[in-house]
Design a protein around this motif. Structure first.
Motif, short mmCIF file in Angstrom:
data_model
loop_
_atom_site.label_atom_id
_atom_site.label_comp_id
_atom_site.label_asym_id
_atom_site.label_seq_id
_atom_site.Cartn_x
_atom_site.Cartn_y
_atom_site.Cartn_z
N GLY A 247 21.02 49.77 32.92
CA GLY A 247 20.46 48.52 33.06
C GLY A 247 21.16 47.75 33.90
O GLY A 247 22.49 47.62 33.87
N PRO A 248 20.46 46.85 34.67
CA PRO A 248 21.04 45.96 35.71
C PRO A 248 22.21 45.07 35.20
O PRO A 248 23.13 44.94 35.68
N GLU A 255 30.70 45.43 36.96
CA GLU A 255 31.19 45.38 38.08
C GLU A 255 31.89 43.98 38.32
O GLU A 255 32.92 43.89 38.84
N ARG A 256 31.38 43.11 37.49
CA ARG A 256 32.15 41.60 37.62
C ARG A 256 33.49 41.75 36.98
O ARG A 256 34.34 41.03 37.22
N LEU A 257 33.28 42.71 35.87
CA LEU A 257 34.88 42.65 35.00
C LEU A 257 35.98 43.72 35.62
O LEU A 257 36.91 43.98 35.09
N GLY A 258 35.69 44.43 36.80
CA GLY A 258 36.46 45.15 37.39
C GLY A 258 36.51 46.71 36.90
O GLY A 258 37.58 47.59 36.96
N LEU A 265 31.09 53.47 38.96
CA LEU A 265 31.36 53.06 37.45
C LEU A 265 32.33 53.94 37.03
O LEU A 265 31.98 55.01 36.92
N ASN A 266 33.46 53.50 36.59
CA ASN A 266 34.62 54.59 36.12
C ASN A 266 35.02 54.29 34.81
O ASN A 266 35.36 53.08 34.25
N MET A 267 34.59 55.29 33.84
CA MET A 267 34.95 55.09 32.52
C MET A 267 36.19 54.85 31.91
O MET A 267 36.40 54.08 31.17
N THR A 268 37.19 55.28 32.71
CA THR A 268 38.54 54.89 32.69
C THR A 268 38.86 53.40 32.66
O THR A 268 39.60 52.98 32.00
#
Length: 589
Positions: A247-248, A255-258, A265-268
């Motif tokens: 979801g957006p 994205e905002r939280l780095g 999008l990186n799970m690590t």
């Protein structure tokens, strides 16, 4: 600080909070009859839970049901790998739980239920494992199969699975009336549990309102173990996948939280951003991880194995005679140094005969118990270099002839999509045919799994490990071998940097920048040290077997590992409180 103190700390935390540690892992090796694991990560998770139960730790575990398992490997005469599913009867082997929860995936509601399996420790303490399952009639057909295949499908399938594990797992715990004080993410597959915790922390307010204090409230409850020493091994998904599946609003928040890296999008990075404690799985892996993620503090807790699970029956009997409490207190394996060498040698011979019988049953090949036997069994990935032993085939044949014979037993699966890994298997089997003679026997056993792994690590004379540095995060097969008195010959990577004592627990292949140099060191160790020792000085070989158990078996186990998690990751505040309380009588007198 030993068991009683550690148990008191864990029990104190549980009594005060009426809560648990929640352990999330995409795969867990629970029982040989349940194909719910692919390899090292799942076996480690299962061993972790068995030791947690032995130590009476208040813990609950979450994973997926994997109704069709990982895969059963078949190899034809030329070494060509094919795969078939491993369906298992989840209804008869697990206990259904009543509550269900619903999450939203791709704007569709997905209902999740849980099945329970109990792990019972040597103390009688029970740890429940909940297997999440989406195979319900109310779900869309494409969602009913989300918990079928371990590491199956495309990227969309994987991200939906990770939403089930992370978001669904966090919610099912709440529905089952658990109130975790610690959420342990075993690898990044479970990182989406953080968004579920963040949403709960906001009490219905939009995610866009989350500030640093909200993130910190989640962070204080999360710990993260990373197992992957290469960037490509970390799960990453496109912004489009994240927008469609999660979801957006969640995507904007990540994205905002780095939590995006290189536009993905990186799970690590999610797990790193939301964890108060992060660790690699060996000293060297901690260094590699800190270099990969320099903006985060990353500790190290070296992996282990569950001693009672991976010690052969004959070796267990020897331990029981001399160290009857070794299951409760693995460090007492240190006293294996006092077991008569002949007893260890005889117990190992029984284990070797059991392995030889299994090889004969599976392949028709008759190996000999008096011939030096090397074991090499692990996932067939290119960096593990299963063919390094064959760098100079003529030299290998010559050494087998001149030193009294050599037997090599291989096993390992390649991931279904890993064509280079499959090519490595074919190459080993091709060379086995070309080189095999009366002095050199090479066997490749198909369908490497729990029971075969136990036979191999218990029955060979030497464990060989040849990864390309620094790609071995830890490795645990050599630890299992050590418990059985089997020394290692290994590249200095992963756990072996810590476990290696030259000529005492095994031997190190010298570091070189090329395969040829490391292969030369491997050959030199076999020709000049190991084979002459095995065939020429059995008394010294027995001493090495005994010291391998005492020095490595007593340390590289999940009991020690769990103690470190309790002290450093789960309840560090209680360690401080306990230490102060212990010192108070001294300080006041």
């Amino acid at each position: 600080m030993r068991f009683n103190q550690l148990q008191q700390m864990a029990e104190l935390a549980s009594a005060q909070e009426r809560s648990v540690v929640a352990y999330f892992s995409m795969e867990i090796a629970v029982d040989p009859s349940m194909p719910t694991y692919s390899g090292g990560l799942g076996v480690l998770a299962g061993d972790t839970l068995r030791s947690a139960a032995d130590l009476s730790l208040p813990l609950v575990a979450l994973t997926l049901a994997h109704r069709k398992g990982y895969f059963r490997q078949h190899l034809d005469a030329d070494g060509v790998q094919t795969e078939e599913t491993q369906p298992w009867d989840i209804e008869s082997q697990l206990t259904a739980e009543g509550p269900t929860v619903t999450i939203v995936v791709e704007d569709r509601p997905v209902t999740i239920r849980a099945w329970r399996h109990d792990v019972i420790g040597v103390t009688g303490h029970t740890i429940p494992i909940y297997f999440l399952d989406t195979n319900l009639e109310r779900n869309d057909p494409k969602d009913r199969i989300l918990t079928d295949h371990l590491y199956g499908g495309d990227g969309d399938y994987r991200l939906r699975q990770e939403a089930v594990l992370g978001i669904g797992g966090a919610r099912i715990l709440e529905a089952l009336d658990y109130r975790p004080i610690v959420y342990h993410m075993n690898e990044g597959h479970a990182a989406l549990l953080t968004i579920a915790l963040l949403e709960k922390q906001l009490f219905g307010s939009p995610l866009d309102s989350a500030d640093e204090s909200t993130v910190d409230a989640v962070r204080r409850r999360c710990v993260f173990t990373t197992h992957t020493p290469v960037p490509a091994g970390h799960d990453r998904f496109s912004a489009d996948q994240s927008n469609r599946i999660l979801g957006p609003e969640r995507t904007r928040t990540f994205e905002r939280l780095g939590c995006f890296h290189d536009g993905l999008l990186n799970m690590t990075y999610i797990a790193l951003r939301f964890a108060r404690y992060v660790n690699g799985v060996a000293m060297q892996h901690g260094k590699v991880s800190r270099a990969m993620f320099p903006e985060y503090r990353i500790d190290a807790i070296t992996n282990g194995v569950h001693a009672a699970t991976w010690t052969s029956p004959a070796i267990q009997a020897a331990f029981d005679r001399h160290m009857p409490r070794w299951r409760q207190d693995n460090i007492s394996l240190r006293y294996a140094i006092d077991i008569p060498e002949e007893e260890i040698e005889q117990a190992h011979r029984e284990s070797k005969l059991a392995l030889i019988a299994a090889v004969n049953e599976r392949t028709g090949v008759e190996l000999r118990p008096d011939i030096f036997t090397i074991g090499f069994a692990r996932r067939a990935a290119t960096y593990k270099r299963c063919d390094l032993l064959f760098t100079d085939p003529e030299r290998l044949v010559k050494m087998a002839h001149e030193h009294g014979g050599l037997q090599v037993i291989y096993s390992g699966k390649a991931h279904p999509a890993d064509e280079p890994g499959k090519a490595k298997i074919r190459r080993v089997i091709e060379l086995a045919k070309e080189l095999g003679n009366a002095d050199l026997r090479i066997v490749y056993l198909e369908n490497y799994e729990w029971q075969l792994g136990a036979l191999l690590t218990g029955g060979v004379d030497l464990w060989l490990n040849t990864p390309k540095r620094p790609y071995e995060a830890s490795g645990t097969s050599g630890m299992k071998a050590a418990l059985n008195g089997v020394p290692s010959l290994s590249i200095l990577d992963g756990w072996w940097i810590e476990g290696w004592i030259e000529g005492v627990t095994g031997w190190a292949i010298a570091d070189h920048d090329d395969d040829a140099g490391e292969a030369t060191s491997l050959y030199e160790h076999l020709e000049q040290v190991i084979l002459p020792l095995y065939y020429g000085d059995q008394n010294q070989w027995k001493r090495i077997m005994r010291s391998t158990i005492a020095l490595n078996g007593s340390y590289f186990n999940t009991q020690r590992m769990i103690e470190q998690y309790i002290l450093n990751a789960y309840f560090p505040e209680h360690r401080r409180d306990h230490s102060a309380a212990a010192l108070e009588p001294i300080l006041t007198h």
